[in-house]
Design an enzyme around this catalytic site. Structure first.
Site, PDB file in Angstrom:
ATOM      1  N   GLU A   1      37.820  43.551  30.964  1.00 37.97           N
ATOM      2  CA  GLU A   1      38.523  42.262  30.921  1.00 37.97           C
ATOM      3  C   GLU A   1      37.654  41.153  31.475  1.00 37.97           C
ATOM      4  O   GLU A   1      37.629  40.035  30.964  1.00 37.97           O
ATOM      5  CB  GLU A   1      39.829  42.346  31.722  1.00 37.97           C
ATOM      6  CG  GLU A   1      40.762  41.147  31.530  1.00 37.97           C
ATOM      7  CD  GLU A   1      40.507  39.977  32.476  1.00 37.97           C
ATOM      8  OE1 GLU A   1      41.062  38.895  32.259  1.00 37.97           O
ATOM      9  OE2 GLU A   1      39.713  40.135  33.440  1.00 37.97           O
ATOM     10  N   GLU A   2      36.919  41.475  32.553  1.00 38.36           N
ATOM     11  CA  GLU A   2      36.136  40.440  33.254  1.00 38.36           C
ATOM     12  C   GLU A   2      34.989  39.894  32.408  1.00 38.36           C
ATOM     13  O   GLU A   2      34.448  38.843  32.712  1.00 38.36           O
ATOM     14  CB  GLU A   2      35.573  41.007  34.569  1.00 38.36           C
ATOM     15  CG  GLU A   2      36.649  41.424  35.571  1.00 38.36           C
ATOM     16  CD  GLU A   2      37.359  40.240  36.216  1.00 38.36           C
ATOM     17  OE1 GLU A   2      37.006  39.092  35.897  1.00 38.36           O
ATOM     18  OE2 GLU A   2      38.254  40.482  37.040  1.00 38.36           O
TER      19      GLU A   2
ATOM     20  N   ASP B   1      41.633  42.602  42.011  1.00 40.51           N
ATOM     21  CA  ASP B   1      41.553  42.120  40.634  1.00 40.51           C
ATOM     22  C   ASP B   1      40.817  43.178  39.820  1.00 40.51           C
ATOM     23  O   ASP B   1      39.602  43.241  39.849  1.00 40.51           O
ATOM     24  CB  ASP B   1      40.807  40.782  40.602  1.00 40.51           C
ATOM     25  CG  ASP B   1      40.666  40.222  39.208  1.00 40.51           C
ATOM     26  OD1 ASP B   1      41.278  40.771  38.288  1.00 40.51           O
ATOM     27  OD2 ASP B   1      39.923  39.232  39.054  1.00 40.51           O
TER      28      ASP B   1
ATOM     29  N   HIS C   1      43.869  45.683  34.162  1.00 40.51           N
ATOM     30  CA  HIS C   1      42.505  46.041  33.742  1.00 40.51           C
ATOM     31  C   HIS C   1      41.796  46.823  34.842  1.00 40.51           C
ATOM     32  O   HIS C   1      41.952  46.524  36.026  1.00 40.51           O
ATOM     33  CB  HIS C   1      41.702  44.826  33.274  1.00 40.51           C
ATOM     34  CG  HIS C   1      41.408  43.767  34.288  1.00 40.51           C
ATOM     35  ND1 HIS C   1      40.292  43.804  35.100  1.00 40.51           N
ATOM     36  CD2 HIS C   1      42.054  42.618  34.621  1.00 40.51           C
ATOM     37  CE1 HIS C   1      40.269  42.728  35.875  1.00 40.51           C
ATOM     38  NE2 HIS C   1      41.332  41.991  35.608  1.00 40.51           N
TER      39      HIS C   1
ATOM     40  N   ASP D   1      48.025  40.443  36.427  1.00 38.76           N
ATOM     41  CA  ASP D   1      46.647  40.039  36.727  1.00 38.76           C
ATOM     42  C   ASP D   1      46.654  38.616  37.301  1.00 38.76           C
ATOM     43  O   ASP D   1      45.699  37.874  37.153  1.00 38.76           O
ATOM     44  CB  ASP D   1      45.814  40.110  35.423  1.00 38.76           C
ATOM     45  CG  ASP D   1      44.324  40.102  35.670  1.00 38.76           C
ATOM     46  OD1 ASP D   1      43.902  40.279  36.827  1.00 38.76           O
ATOM     47  OD2 ASP D   1      43.574  39.904  34.692  1.00 38.76           O
TER      48      ASP D   1
ATOM     49  N   ASP E   1      38.436  47.266  35.177  1.00 33.58           N
ATOM     50  CA  ASP E   1      37.102  46.818  35.597  1.00 33.58           C
ATOM     51  C   ASP E   1      37.179  45.757  36.682  1.00 33.58           C
ATOM     52  O   ASP E   1      38.200  45.083  36.850  1.00 33.58           O
ATOM     53  CB  ASP E   1      36.293  46.277  34.409  1.00 33.58           C
ATOM     54  CG  ASP E   1      36.871  44.993  33.813  1.00 33.58           C
ATOM     55  OD1 ASP E   1      38.097  44.934  33.620  1.00 33.58           O
ATOM     56  OD2 ASP E   1      36.087  44.053  33.562  1.00 33.58           O
TER      57      ASP E   1
ATOM     58  N   HIS F   1      36.758  38.118  43.262  1.00 32.64           N
ATOM     59  CA  HIS F   1      35.349  38.103  42.834  1.00 32.64           C
ATOM     60  C   HIS F   1      34.390  37.831  43.985  1.00 32.64           C
ATOM     61  O   HIS F   1      33.255  37.419  43.751  1.00 32.64           O
ATOM     62  CB  HIS F   1      35.088  37.095  41.692  1.00 32.64           C
ATOM     63  CG  HIS F   1      35.894  37.356  40.455  1.00 32.64           C
ATOM     64  ND1 HIS F   1      35.627  36.761  39.252  1.00 32.64           N
ATOM     65  CD2 HIS F   1      36.961  38.150  40.220  1.00 32.64           C
ATOM     66  CE1 HIS F   1      36.505  37.169  38.329  1.00 32.64           C
ATOM     67  NE2 HIS F   1      37.322  38.019  38.908  1.00 32.64           N
TER      68      HIS F   1
HETATM   69 ZN   LIG Z   1      41.696  40.097  36.512  1.00 35.40          ZN
END
Ligand SMILES: [Zn+2]
Length: 414
Positions: free
Chosen positions: A178-179, A144, A81, A201, A83, A384
């Site tokens: 995705e997030e 990520d 992904h 992922d 994003d 994150h």
């Molecule tokens: Zn991810």
């Protein structure tokens, strides 16, 4: 097979991480932020340049491409992904490569208070001598899932440059959002057109995930009775008090993210807003099993019904929306993709392991929609947040895993 994809992986990761692709839960558009398309368009150009076929950027913001097969075998999808998470600053990411990590503390030029070390993250202690990519202190890194995107791109380029290596037809997909749980558009399974797929992922080396949370979202609306507070005697019904009552009546000491672990699910109040006349409470519900998830929505409904019964003049409504389901429900019927990945993992000298993840991936939705999609490791850690990091060598192993899966799929079909 010793193929040195690390320089290419590092170059891709650093370039992709520098592009701001943060998604936005509150945006109604698809994709949720236009900036994600900056990376998507970059990927389209790179895929075309490396000779991939059917390269498109779909209306729903996913990049799709084909690596044409030269041998029989199942059509396999590989996904990442584009994003990054909305939870932490993602503007102005300055990726840094710490070459030949010495096992000590990693400090951050833009935030001297930050320290990453094996004490903070024991996995880092296993990475002495490897090349570590991290951010500068003010932002997340975005490994990520740009690590996943780089892994798929790099392995695809290797295959396109080596037509003598047998491969079935491969489909690549790089999804937005995705997030924020909107990565799998309704048309993606059809557009992807694969027998099964993998997302890159996941976390530490060897991780192969085929069990995720089942997830619902709950929206509670509390309507009170509004009237001038100076003339409110016997008439005002304050929605804020009722909303507070609802939250207080939930099992806060046994069923929240901060009080659960392992296989236990939770209710989590993510947002409360409004005022005395009307309040909105948003919750996410999580459990590994359907029954456990249903019990959590029942509990929420019971709490709301009890508060409603205590104040009939208010109006309390609960709406539960399914988000995704545990991919195990489908994968346990046919473990072929999982077994293929496990065998390929052993083939590169890494013992695979599987543990249920307390979250979901694009693969959760895809699996539910008929495309079995386990999740594979990338090496990303501390995601994150500002300490996010990844080892280039772990990404190298993940790219070898992808090549291993492709090779095994051909052998098994022969
Ligand atoms: Zn991810």
């Amino acid at each position: 097979m010793t193929i040195a994809l690390e320089p290419d992986l590092e170059d891709r990761l650093v370039r992709y991480c520098a592009v701001d692709t943060q998604s936005d839960l509150d945006s109604p558009t698809t994709p949720s932020t236009a900036c994600q398309l900056d990376l998507s368009r970059m990927l389209v150009a790179e895929l075309e340049a490396m000779g991939a076929e059917d390269v498109v950027l779909t209306e729903y913001g996913a990049v799709l491409a084909t690596v044409p097969g030269n041998a029989p075998g199942p059509t396999i999808g590989f996904l990442g992904h584009v994003d990054t998470a909305p939870q932490f600053n993602a503007t102005g990411v300055k990726p840094r490569v710490i070459r030949g990590y010495n096992g000590g503390e990693i400090t951050y030029p833009d935030d001297p208070a930050l320290v990453l070390s094996p004490e903070v993250d024991s996995y880092l202690g296993k990475k002495v001598g490897e090349d570590i990519v991290c951010a500068s202190g003010l932002t997340l890194l975005g490994a990520d899932d740009k690590a996943g995107v780089a892994i798929v791109m790099s392995a695809a380029q290797y295959l396109l440059e080596h037509p003598e290596v047998p491969r079935p037809t491969l489909r690549l997909a790089f999804t937005p959002d995705e997030e924020i749980g909107r990565g799998v558009h309704g048309e993606l399974p059809t557009d992807l057109a694969v027998d099964f797929a993998y997302t890159f992922d996941g976390g530490v080396e060897g991780e192969i995930v085929y069990e995720s949370f089942s997830a619902d979202q709950a929206d509670v609306v509390v309507k009170g009775v509004s009237i001038h507070p100076g003339y409110a005697t016997g008439q005002m019904v304050n929605a804020a008090y009722l909303a507070a009552k609802i939250v207080q009546a939930l099992p806060l000491s046994t069923m929240t993210p901060e009080t659960t672990s392992g296989r236990d699910g939770f209710l989590h109040v993510t947002n409360m807003e409004g005022g005395s006349s009307e309040m909105h409470i948003r919750l996410i519900l999580r459990d590994f099993e359907r029954e456990g998830l249903a019990a959590k929505s029942d509990l929420l409904r019971q709490v709301c019904a009890a508060v409603q019964a205590g104040e009939p003049r208010a109006k309390i409504e609960v709406e539960i929306t399914p988000t995704y389901r545990n991919m195990r429900y489908w994968l346990e019927d046919d473990m072929t993709p999982v077994e293929l990945a496990r065998e390929a993992c052993r083939g590169i000298g890494i013992e695979p392991f599987s543990q249920p993840i307390r979250g979901g991936t694009d693969g959760s939705r895809l699996t539910e929609m008929g495309v079995p999609t386990p999740n594979l490791f990338t090496g990303m850690r501390q995601i994150h947040g500002p300490l996010e990091w990844v080892s280039v060598q772990d990404m190298g192993k993940a790219a070898q895993l992808m090549l291993g899966i492709v090779g095994l799929a051909v052998q098994k079909d022969a």
